[in-house]
Motif scaffolding. Structure first.
Motif, short mmCIF file in Angstrom:
data_model
loop_
_atom_site.label_atom_id
_atom_site.label_comp_id
_atom_site.label_asym_id
_atom_site.label_seq_id
_atom_site.Cartn_x
_atom_site.Cartn_y
_atom_site.Cartn_z
N TYR A 4 -9.75 -12.43 12.40
CA TYR A 4 -9.70 -10.93 11.99
C TYR A 4 -8.50 -10.52 12.12
CZ TYR A 4 -10.71 -5.93 12.62
OH TYR A 4 -10.80 -4.40 12.19
N GLY A 5 -8.19 -9.54 11.35
CA GLY A 5 -7.04 -8.82 11.16
C GLY A 5 -7.15 -7.20 10.72
N VAL A 6 -6.32 -6.41 10.94
CA VAL A 6 -6.66 -5.03 10.69
C VAL A 6 -5.27 -4.33 10.59
CG1 VAL A 6 -7.18 -4.13 12.83
CG2 VAL A 6 -7.97 -2.99 11.20
N LEU A 7 -5.03 -3.41 9.51
CA LEU A 7 -3.76 -2.55 9.48
C LEU A 7 -4.48 -1.10 9.52
CD1 LEU A 7 -0.92 -1.84 9.34
CD2 LEU A 7 -1.41 -2.32 6.53
N ASP A 8 -3.89 -0.30 10.46
CA ASP A 8 -4.55 1.20 10.65
C ASP A 8 -3.40 2.03 10.08
OD1 ASP A 8 -6.90 3.07 11.74
OD2 ASP A 8 -4.97 3.83 12.02
N PHE A 9 -3.41 3.06 9.28
CA PHE A 9 -2.36 3.83 8.99
C PHE A 9 -2.82 5.32 8.88
CE2 PHE A 9 -3.62 1.06 5.48
CZ PHE A 9 -4.16 2.02 4.68
N GLY A 10 -2.03 6.22 9.43
CA GLY A 10 -2.32 7.65 9.53
C GLY A 10 -1.26 8.55 8.90
N ARG A 11 -0.03 7.77 8.39
CA ARG A 11 1.11 8.61 8.13
C ARG A 11 1.45 8.39 6.53
NH1 ARG A 11 5.74 7.49 12.66
NH2 ARG A 11 4.67 8.19 14.55
N ALA A 12 2.13 9.42 6.08
CA ALA A 12 2.36 9.55 4.58
C ALA A 12 3.71 8.41 4.51
CB ALA A 12 2.78 10.59 4.02
N THR A 13 3.64 7.56 3.14
CA THR A 13 4.30 6.69 2.88
C THR A 13 5.32 7.17 1.62
OG1 THR A 13 3.15 5.57 1.24
CG2 THR A 13 2.92 4.74 3.65
N ASP A 14 6.53 6.73 1.84
CA ASP A 14 7.39 7.19 0.58
C ASP A 14 7.30 6.08 -0.17
OD1 ASP A 14 9.39 8.11 -0.96
OD2 ASP A 14 11.06 7.78 0.33
N GLY A 15 6.33 6.06 -1.22
CA GLY A 15 5.99 4.93 -2.20
C GLY A 15 5.54 3.88 -1.53
N TYR A 16 5.51 2.63 -2.16
CA TYR A 16 4.60 1.57 -1.45
C TYR A 16 5.37 0.93 -0.52
CZ TYR A 16 1.41 1.12 -5.30
OH TYR A 16 0.01 1.42 -6.31
N VAL A 17 4.55 0.60 0.58
CA VAL A 17 4.98 -0.05 1.85
C VAL A 17 4.41 -1.66 1.65
CG1 VAL A 17 5.07 -0.20 4.27
CG2 VAL A 17 5.18 1.94 3.07
N GLU A 18 5.55 -2.67 2.01
CA GLU A 18 4.85 -4.10 1.81
C GLU A 18 4.23 -4.33 3.19
OE1 GLU A 18 6.67 -8.53 1.34
OE2 GLU A 18 8.10 -6.85 1.45
N PHE A 19 3.06 -4.98 3.29
CA PHE A 19 2.51 -5.30 4.68
C PHE A 19 1.89 -6.49 4.79
CE2 PHE A 19 -1.22 -4.35 1.77
CZ PHE A 19 -2.11 -5.28 2.15
N ASN A 20 1.95 -7.17 5.94
CA ASN A 20 1.42 -8.67 6.08
C ASN A 20 0.50 -8.69 7.41
OD1 ASN A 20 1.57 -11.37 5.49
ND2 ASN A 20 2.30 -11.83 7.64
N TYR A 43 0.91 -1.08 0.00
CA TYR A 43 -0.10 0.05 0.06
C TYR A 43 0.89 1.33 0.12
CZ TYR A 43 0.95 1.52 4.86
OH TYR A 43 1.43 2.05 6.19
N ALA A 44 0.45 2.17 -0.43
CA ALA A 44 0.86 3.51 -0.37
C ALA A 44 -0.32 4.76 -0.03
CB ALA A 44 1.68 4.01 -1.78
N TYR A 45 0.31 5.60 0.77
CA TYR A 45 -0.87 6.35 1.48
C TYR A 45 -0.55 7.72 1.75
CZ TYR A 45 -4.76 7.68 4.49
OH TYR A 45 -5.85 8.19 5.10
N THR A 46 -1.27 8.60 1.39
CA THR A 46 -0.95 10.13 1.27
C THR A 46 -2.26 10.69 2.56
OG1 THR A 46 0.11 10.43 -0.36
CG2 THR A 46 -0.72 12.39 0.40
N PRO A 47 -2.13 10.94 3.77
CA PRO A 47 -3.36 11.20 4.71
C PRO A 47 -3.58 12.89 4.35
CG PRO A 47 -1.54 10.97 5.87
CD PRO A 47 -1.02 10.70 4.53
#
Length: 247
Positions: free
Chosen positions: A187-203, A130-134
């Motif tokens: 159940y599983g969840v990933l919550d994010f609120g910071r901008a990433t520098d490109g794509y970030v791998e998650f599991n 994922y990549a994110y810009t909040p």
């Protein structure tokens, strides 16, 4: 010779069992997209686009250039939170991507969607990129005004359940998913609120509370986690790519 044939047969049987045990959902790479009328879909997935296209906006779209894994035909999903309306009359809409089906708009106040698809395996985690810009929250629904000015968050959730049918979410009646429901066994969840520098791998690990055999699985992602309460930022953008169930 007979022993060799038997051994070959056993190896094939074990290989088939291993393949079955690692079942995936359709189009988890998010490379396949289709357009029906004005609405864009990631094949095998749904979004809130059926509602937002009434005013000419697809808040969830295919991304062809900014992808986690490059190659011919590779795409990702781009989820952009937006205000959906005309002449200032409308509502904030968080972009979402989920396993299920959009059912209908409920007047001008909300919507219903059917969440989850049949599935009987027990994956250990949901993997992907994922990549994110909040953005800063600039729209807030009723009883959420205290969120204005705070940084938006996105999220990705996975549910493994023993439902006997898909779960109907209705934000006009406050009918929402509850990961603590007894019918949710993983159940599983990933919550994010910071901008990433490109794509970030998650599991995302799936935590199970029962040994029961699942009947449904659901994946839900959103560029604004409070979107069901019409709360979030029109500056928030989430990219998703190359999802995979890991066993």
């Amino acid at each position: 010779m007979k022993r060799s044939i038997c051994l070959t047969g056993l190896l094939l049987l074990f290989a088939s069992a291993a393949i079955f045990a690692q079942e995936q959902l359709p189009n988890m790479s998010l490379d396949q997209w289709e357009k029906k009328g004005k609405v864009w879909y990631a094949t095998g997935w749904d979004s809130g686009n059926k509602g937002t296209t009434t005013v000419g906006k697809n808040v969830t779209e295919a991304e062809e250039y900014f992808v986690a894994v490059k190659g011919e035909g590779k795409k990702a999903a781009r989820l952009k939170s937006q205000f959906v309306g005309i002449l200032g009359i409308g509502k904030f809409a968080s972009a979402c991507l989920y396993t299920g089906q959009f059912l209908k708009m409920v007047g001008t106040s909300g919507s219903q969607l059917s969440f989850g698809v049949p599935f009987t395996q027990r994956p250990k985690s949901l993997h992907g990129y994922y990549a994110y810009t909040p953005g800063i929250i600039d729209y807030a629904g009723k009883n959420m005004k205290s969120m204005l000015g705070q940084t938006d968050h996105g999220h990705i959730e996975i549910y493994v359940t023993v439902w006997d049918k898909p779960f109907v979410i209705d934000n006009t009646k406050a009918i929402a998913l509850d990961p603590k429901s007894p019918d949710v066994i993983g159940y599983g969840v990933l919550d994010f609120g910071r901008a990433t520098d490109g794509y970030v791998e998650f599991n995302i690990p799936i935590v199970y509370t029962s040994d029961a055999t699942p009947t449904y699985i659901g994946i839900m992602s959103s560029s604004s986690r409070l979107g069901s309460d019409y709360t979030g930022s029109t500056g928030s953008v989430l990219y998703l790519d190359e999802l995979e169930l890991r066993y």
